[in-house]
Design a protein around this motif. Structure first.
Motif, PDB file in Angstrom:
ATOM      1  N   ILE A  52      -0.085  90.165  28.454  1.00 24.81           N
ATOM      2  CA  ILE A  52      -1.444  89.912  28.949  1.00 24.81           C
ATOM      3  C   ILE A  52      -1.431  89.325  30.355  1.00 24.81           C
ATOM      4  CG2 ILE A  52      -3.506  88.492  28.630  1.00 24.81           C
ATOM      5  CD1 ILE A  52      -3.278  88.856  25.669  1.00 24.81           C
ATOM      6  N   LEU A  53      -0.665  88.263  30.569  1.00 25.11           N
ATOM      7  CA  LEU A  53      -0.731  87.526  31.835  1.00 25.11           C
ATOM      8  C   LEU A  53      -0.324  88.383  33.030  1.00 25.11           C
ATOM      9  CD1 LEU A  53      -1.154  84.854  33.333  1.00 25.11           C
ATOM     10  CD2 LEU A  53       1.245  84.305  32.851  1.00 25.11           C
ATOM     11  N   GLY A  54       0.889  88.901  33.029  1.00 28.13           N
ATOM     12  CA  GLY A  54       1.397  89.647  34.178  1.00 28.13           C
ATOM     13  C   GLY A  54       0.590  90.888  34.509  1.00 28.13           C
ATOM     14  N   PRO A  55       0.444  91.808  33.546  1.00 27.54           N
ATOM     15  CA  PRO A  55      -0.330  93.016  33.861  1.00 27.54           C
ATOM     16  C   PRO A  55      -1.789  92.728  34.163  1.00 27.54           C
ATOM     17  CG  PRO A  55       0.252  92.938  31.522  1.00 27.54           C
ATOM     18  CD  PRO A  55       1.039  91.876  32.207  1.00 27.54           C
ATOM     19  N   GLY A  56      -2.371  91.722  33.512  1.00 30.68           N
ATOM     20  CA  GLY A  56      -3.774  91.381  33.774  1.00 30.68           C
ATOM     21  C   GLY A  56      -3.986  90.928  35.203  1.00 30.68           C
ATOM     22  N   ILE A  57      -3.058  90.117  35.717  1.00 31.86           N
ATOM     23  CA  ILE A  57      -3.161  89.651  37.103  1.00 31.86           C
ATOM     24  C   ILE A  57      -3.065  90.817  38.073  1.00 31.86           C
ATOM     25  CG2 ILE A  57      -1.939  88.346  38.892  1.00 31.86           C
ATOM     26  CD1 ILE A  57      -1.337  86.233  36.792  1.00 31.86           C
ATOM     27  N   LEU A  58      -2.134  91.735  37.840  1.00 31.89           N
ATOM     28  CA  LEU A  58      -2.002  92.893  38.723  1.00 31.89           C
ATOM     29  C   LEU A  58      -3.250  93.772  38.692  1.00 31.89           C
ATOM     30  CD1 LEU A  58       1.638  94.304  38.436  1.00 31.89           C
ATOM     31  CD2 LEU A  58       0.549  93.170  40.372  1.00 31.89           C
TER      32      LEU A  58
END
Length: 516
Positions: free
Chosen positions: A390-396
């Motif tokens: 969730i965190l990494g791809p969501g930020i991108l």
């Protein structure tokens, strides 16, 4: 959104007319002197209105189960709590945009926000399901009147250039933040108070913004004495509303059912009739010559394509967090807070990068970053860790969305004449809204085709992953569209605006000679 000359806006809200500009005409008296503090108050009012509009697209989602239990609504009725807002919003956006040009930006802003606030109060106090549905439809209508006015007021308050790009960046960031905060705000209010507060929270905020807007904004009429194109308004509103209805029907009925095909065909027919009427109208609601300006047509096309993927990110991320990873509504909302900050960051960075990179290149870069995030998200698993699932791809995904949207909005609004500012604002919002509605319908169908009706975490994960892979492909199409069609930047916008104005003058002269 007719003449495309690059000239000083008529009666800007809270802005200064540069000394080198020609004196305003008698029909457009000189506005108050420019004051930075007043200008930022104007921007604050416009952004607050946009925040409320976008927030209410998603804030009710996590409260739907509580609404059903309290009001005894059916599952189909719950779907229409969301759909009625979206249909009314999409159907009336162009009408709301032109109304701000003709009847005044301040008046339209106040009327739209007043209707939106009153409808929020009615929805929060609803005792029957039908009362809630009627309130949501009225909210959508108020939002459609309000949303174009927010961008028009902002672009009128700030002269074209770097300052306006920064203001649009703020507007984009606030709007994106509203969409991103919907799940968190809805979960927090529902858990801490009740579902009614996801609607009632708009009332004190709306009242404060109404009072501030009444004192901070100055009225401006882009086209005094011009009448509203009533046949065009009826046709485009009915056409877009019917199309939106057909799109939302796909989720429940599928793409081949009569309940879907009939409204889709009817909506396309009405939109076709609208274009025929506009081609013959003396004072059209939508001057078709506007699409000769490359910045307007290309930016709206890119916004439609990009929005069809980016709008779906929050929907599928919330479903994945709750249905697969087992997060509560509040925890799911908290999990997406970093993504919310990323979209705000991207929107605020975009105006600083545009002079160096160029509006077109920055928009393409943003869509490419978002596509990378979508690709990463498509590798999700049923037992994924928060940091990688969730965190990494969501930020991108959201950083890319913020970088891509601001340049497109800036290009679309800078390519139109001041008299069409409201219409252009309505058009860019319509492109984003209709693109998002269509994208959600298509990607939901794609996800359902992979799950095959299964409800296990593994089956749901496979469906969501396919939706994200498809979204990544759509964004890559958006990158190509942007690079091949969207003009490079402000210089090209000005040149094309002047060229369109010269063409219009030549056509008018030719018509005069023939009639003489």
């Amino acid at each position: 959104m007719t003449g495309m000359a690059h000239r000083v806006p008529a009666e800007p809200v809270g802005a200064r007319i540069p000394p080198s500009s020609p004196p305003p005409s008698e029909s457009h008296p000189r506005p108050p002197a420019f004051r930075p503090t007043r200008t930022w108050l104007v921007i604050l009012a416009a952004c607050a209105g946009q925040f409320l509009v976008v927030l209410d697209v998603s804030v009710v989602n996590v409260a739907l189960p509580s609404m059903r239990a309290d009001l005894g609504m059916t599952a189909g009725g719950l779907q229409w709590v969301v759909n009625l807002y979206a249909i009314a919003f999409a159907g009336f956006l162009l009408l709301g945009g032109r109304a701000s040009d003709i009847f005044g930006r301040k008046l339209t802003f106040l009327v739209g926000l007043g209707l939106f606030t009153a409808a929020s109060l009615a929805g929060g106090l609803a005792q029957e399901g039908w009362q809630l549905l009627a309130a949501r439809a009225a909210q959508g209508l108020g939002a459609a009147v309000l949303a174009p006015a927010t961008l028009t007021i902002l672009t009128s308050a700030v002269p074209e250039g770097a300052a306006r790009a920064r203001a649009i960046g703020t507007w984009s960031a606030v709007g994106a933040g509203g969409g991103a905060a919907g799940g968190f705000v809805g979960g927090l209010l529902t858990d801490a108070l009740s579902w009614r507060w996801v609607l009632l929270i708009n009332v004190p905020i709306g009242a404060l913004v109404l009072v501030g807007a009444y004192f901070w904004l100055t009225e401006s009429h882009a086209r005094e004495g011009r009448r509203l194109d009533l046949p065009g308004a009826v046709l485009v509103t009915a056409g877009l509303g019917t199309l939106a209805y057909g799109i939302v029907q796909t989720e429940a009925e599928g793409w081949t059912a009569a309940q879907t095909l009939v409204p889709l065909a009817g909506g396309l027919l009405l939109v076709g009739l609208f274009l025929l009427v506009e081609a013959r109208a003396k004072a059209p609601l939508m001057p078709l010559k506007l699409f000769r300006v490359r910045s307007v047509s290309a930016a709206n096309a890119a916004m439609f394509v990009n929005g069809s993927a980016m709008f779906c990110m929050w929907f599928f991320m919330i479903l994945y967090a709750q249905n697969v990873l087992g997060y509560s509504p509040l925890v799911a909302g908290l999990a997406l807070v970093p993504s919310s900050l990323a979209v705000v960051t991207g929107s605020k960075l975009a105006p600083r990068l545009m002079p160096r990179v160029g509006a077109r290149n920055l928009s393409a870069l943003g869509a490419l970053i978002a596509a990378t995030g979508f690709g990463w998200q498509s590798t999700m698993t049923a037992d994924g860790a928060y940091a990688t699932a969730i965190l990494g791809p969501g930020i991108l995904m959201m950083l890319g969305a913020g970088l891509a949207s601001t340049p497109l909005a800036s290009l679309a609004t800078s390519g139109a004449a001041p008299g069409d500012a409201g219409l252009v604002s309505g058009l860019i919002n319509t492109s984003r809204t209709m693109g998002g509605a269509l994208g959600l319908a298509v990607l939901s169908t794609v996800a359902a085709s992979r799950t095959g009706g299964g409800t296990s975490p593994e089956a749901l994960t496979a469906g969501y992953a396919l939706a994200f892979r498809t979204g990544a492909g759509v964004l890559l199409v958006g990158v190509l569209l942007t690079l091949l069609w969207v003009p490079r930047g402000p210089k090209r916008v000005v040149e094309e605006s002047v060229a369109a104005e010269v063409t219009e003058m030549a056509e008018t002269a030719a018509t005069t000679v023939k009639s003489g």
